[in-house]
Design a protein around this motif. Structure first.
Motif, PDB file in Angstrom:
ATOM      1  N   GLY A 172     -41.515  42.280 -29.707  1.00 26.70           N
ATOM      2  CA  GLY A 172     -41.502  43.462 -30.562  1.00 26.70           C
ATOM      3  C   GLY A 172     -40.588  43.819 -31.412  1.00 26.70           C
ATOM      4  N   ASP A 184     -37.766  48.475 -28.726  1.00 28.54           N
ATOM      5  CA  ASP A 184     -36.990  49.128 -27.589  1.00 28.54           C
ATOM      6  C   ASP A 184     -35.455  49.076 -27.770  1.00 28.54           C
ATOM      7  OD1 ASP A 184     -36.282  46.410 -26.941  1.00 28.54           O
ATOM      8  OD2 ASP A 184     -36.865  46.317 -25.051  1.00 28.54           O
ATOM      9  N   GLN A 223     -43.046  47.219 -25.903  1.00 27.13           N
ATOM     10  CA  GLN A 223     -43.562  48.045 -27.237  1.00 27.13           C
ATOM     11  C   GLN A 223     -43.944  47.036 -28.420  1.00 27.13           C
ATOM     12  OE1 GLN A 223     -40.721  51.060 -28.066  1.00 27.13           O
ATOM     13  NE2 GLN A 223     -40.877  52.084 -26.144  1.00 27.13           N
TER      14      GLN A 223
END
Length: 176
Positions: free
Chosen positions: A166, A111, A29
């Motif tokens: 991320g 995450d 992500q």
């Protein structure tokens, strides 16, 4: 020739192995900015675009090793901004500079993956001269990379342990 029972067993084993492999292949992500919060006098955030204003450092390549020292991948032609350069912009909420040694930074990915750096690691050791937010790797700008905002410390031995892909948030806290 396999009997029906053996064939069912083989199919089950194959299905389980395929499921396990598919779980290991997850998408990273991404984020476009990082919020810095916690024991700060004023909230702070930065984006990939804002990182262009900072002095850039570079490394020819960094091998990403996991905790077992297995080579996972190699990042080449890495450019980035030192984490300490960004953190210097933040005013930690303290009554005395003497207390800074009690602070740490928790860097959190979208995450939920978390890594920790102490204030002394970043501002009082060689780690601080290498812990970096990647702005380009493998000839690809961070805005076009699948891990977008990533944090890496080439000085680490098992580099993958603190390779945050991320990056979403940095929380500044004091040891109690």
């Amino acid at each position: 020739m396999l009997n029906f029972s053996a064939m069912k067993y083989c199919l089950l084993i194959g299905f389980v192995m395929k499921s396990t492999l598919m779980q290991a292949q997850h998408d990273i992500q991404t984020t476009s900015s990082v919020n810095v919060e916690g024991k700060v006098k004023k909230g702070f955030s930065f984006s990939l675009v804002e990182l262009d204003a900072y002095k850039s450092i570079s490394f020819d390549s960094v091998i990403i090793y996991n905790h077992l020292m297995e080579k996972k991948k190699v990042l080449k032609s890495i450019k980035g901004v030192l984490l300490k350069e960004v953190l210097m912009k933040i005013e930690i909420d303290i009554s005395s500079p003497k207390l800074l040694s009690e602070f740490y930074f928790t860097c959190i990915a979208v995450d939920g993956y978390k890594v920790v750096y102490s204030w002394n690691e970043i501002f009082n050791s060689g780690i601080g001269n290498q812990a970096m937010i990647i702005t380009e790797a493998d000839g690809v700008k961070a805005k076009d990379r699948k891990d977008r905002i990533a944090l890496l410390c080439p000085a680490d031995i098992a580099t993958g342990r603190r390779y945050v892909q991320g990056l979403q948030k940095i929380i500044i806290e004091r040891v109690q």
